[in-house]
Design an enzyme around this catalytic site. Sequence first.
Site, PDB file in Angstrom:
ATOM      1  N   ASN A 203      18.311  62.696  28.909  1.00 33.97           N
ATOM      2  CA  ASN A 203      19.259  63.344  27.916  1.00 33.97           C
ATOM      3  C   ASN A 203      18.589  63.627  26.629  1.00 33.97           C
ATOM      4  OD1 ASN A 203      21.242  63.094  29.865  1.00 33.97           O
ATOM      5  ND2 ASN A 203      22.129  61.411  28.902  1.00 33.97           N
TER       6      ASN A 203
ATOM      7  N   HIS B 292      23.463  53.174  32.371  1.00 33.51           N
ATOM      8  CA  HIS B 292      22.904  53.845  33.636  1.00 33.51           C
ATOM      9  C   HIS B 292      21.740  54.717  33.319  1.00 33.51           C
ATOM     10  CE1 HIS B 292      24.343  57.697  31.760  1.00 33.51           C
ATOM     11  NE2 HIS B 292      25.556  56.956  31.392  1.00 33.51           N
TER      12      HIS B 292
ATOM     13  N   THR C  43      23.089  61.356  32.571  1.00 29.12           N
ATOM     14  CA  THR C  43      24.192  62.667  32.612  1.00 29.12           C
ATOM     15  C   THR C  43      23.638  64.106  32.998  1.00 29.12           C
ATOM     16  OG1 THR C  43      25.727  61.381  31.631  1.00 29.12           O
ATOM     17  CG2 THR C  43      26.121  63.776  31.783  1.00 29.12           C
TER      18      THR C  43
ATOM     19  N   TYR D 248      31.858  72.129  25.134  1.00 27.36           N
ATOM     20  CA  TYR D 248      32.197  70.739  25.402  1.00 27.36           C
ATOM     21  C   TYR D 248      33.102  70.117  24.010  1.00 27.36           C
ATOM     22  CZ  TYR D 248      32.348  65.556  25.709  1.00 27.36           C
ATOM     23  OH  TYR D 248      32.679  64.361  25.907  1.00 27.36           O
TER      24      TYR D 248
ATOM     25  N   ASP E 273      32.885  57.104  32.272  1.00 28.87           N
ATOM     26  CA  ASP E 273      31.582  56.653  31.605  1.00 28.87           C
ATOM     27  C   ASP E 273      31.730  56.345  30.335  1.00 28.87           C
ATOM     28  OD1 ASP E 273      28.474  57.176  31.480  1.00 28.87           O
ATOM     29  OD2 ASP E 273      29.101  58.063  29.662  1.00 28.87           O
TER      30      ASP E 273
ATOM     31  N   ASP F 122      32.613  61.716  35.069  1.00 28.45           N
ATOM     32  CA  ASP F 122      31.293  61.030  34.424  1.00 28.45           C
ATOM     33  C   ASP F 122      31.296  59.445  34.958  1.00 28.45           C
ATOM     34  OD1 ASP F 122      29.093  60.317  33.124  1.00 28.45           O
ATOM     35  OD2 ASP F 122      29.092  61.936  31.843  1.00 28.45           O
TER      36      ASP F 122
ATOM     37  N   HIS G  86      30.429  52.430  29.148  1.00 31.04           N
ATOM     38  CA  HIS G  86      29.602  52.108  28.114  1.00 31.04           C
ATOM     39  C   HIS G  86      29.845  51.023  27.076  1.00 31.04           C
ATOM     40  CE1 HIS G  86      26.235  54.817  28.950  1.00 31.04           C
ATOM     41  NE2 HIS G  86      27.117  55.507  29.045  1.00 31.04           N
TER      42      HIS G  86
END
Length: 453
Positions: A89, A336, A68, A154, A189, A32, A193
Amino acid sequence: MHTLTLTLSLLHGIIVCSGESPLSRLILVSFDGFRADYLLNHSFPNLEEFISDGVLVKDVENVFITKTFPNHYSIVTGLYAESHGIVANAMYDKDTNLTFRVTDISSKTNPVWWNEATPIWVTNQRAGQKSGSAMWPGSDVTIQNITNHNFLPYNSNVPFEERVNNITSWFTRTDDPINFATLYFEEPDKSGHIYGPENKNMTDTLNNVDKNIGYLVAKLKESKLWDTVNVIITSDHGMAQCSEDRVIVLDGCIGRGNYTLVDSTPVAAVLPLQDTKLVYNLLKNCSDHMTVYLKEDIPERYHYKHNKRIQPIIMVADEGWSIVQNASSNVSLGNHGYDNSLRSMHPFLAAHGPAFHKGIKISKINTVDIYPMMCHILGLKAEPNNGTLSSTKCLLADQWCIHVPEAIGIVLGGILVLATISCVIIMLLKQKMPIPRQFTRLQFQDDDDPLIG
């Protein structure tokens, strides 16, 4: 060596890209937030070795919005976000009055959000094969009444190595082995951030990503899968450097009673609670560093207006800017979601295996092109999609194309330009030159001429 790929019909007779049919097994890996130009600015010895024995796409233009969940679903469906329905998202569906949040397990695993499209693992299982996934967005959802044969929900606490170990065990077991797997990892990712992509602290994160790639390759070799399983490594989007000095505060220009903020920075989705034009005008005058669109005016190039989950107004921040409701809101130093034409938003793609050439590099494809390529490798009939196999065929060992080294490509290009200029000059000269009188040969009598009697 950098390569320039030519697919000119006039050179159709020169074929250098034929290969044996690949075994139909594939692992799709996403790191990611792996921005494409990280490859230029950092050292990745394991990834570079992977690429040297395989193929590389230097730049992948992803779909809008560059977040994402939309892009991961585009990778596995070949569809733009407006077509597959995962438009952000965070989403709101007015017909069902449901809200989608990636942090809410019950909402993000509800099939209603995912059923508008058919991901490749569903198609693969309908074809009688078995699919598996380690934490790919949507892979733990029952979509169109089909669930991955094996999946890991996840959990960011599960190490990358454990995710890889599960996948390799699913491929190598004697009972119902899988032939396709998706693998997701949340770095770089997560760190991007926190620090921003240009921060020196990203060096350790990117080094760890490369170590993970090294572990993946080593595990595939240990499991005797390396030479027979195809591996694609890519990402969903890049990352832009942000700043606490580049912030658009909505409370300074519009009262909260006028709207509901469905999705936030840097592409904010707005559900008006008052007259839509009134809310639009207030937002439009809020900042010079964002563009505000009514849904019907969203540019066609975004492919982002023909879905009920896209709100009546969206705001697109300029690169590096953040949209917040109040001045005390937290601002990420990297983000992003911006315009998908920005290079900072683009990932890369690398691949290795019997389905792919070795040592080939091409400049660009689109994210939606990955899906038809994967269907081709797995021998699946692709669902209707927005991608094209022709964009990736020069990566594939069984497809017809021409790979020309860059230096040769430059020479050929120069010759073609010179030839074109020469033709134009000749045509112009012909138009200006007077038409000559017809030449008549003089006739002489010759006693030796047998025709003279």
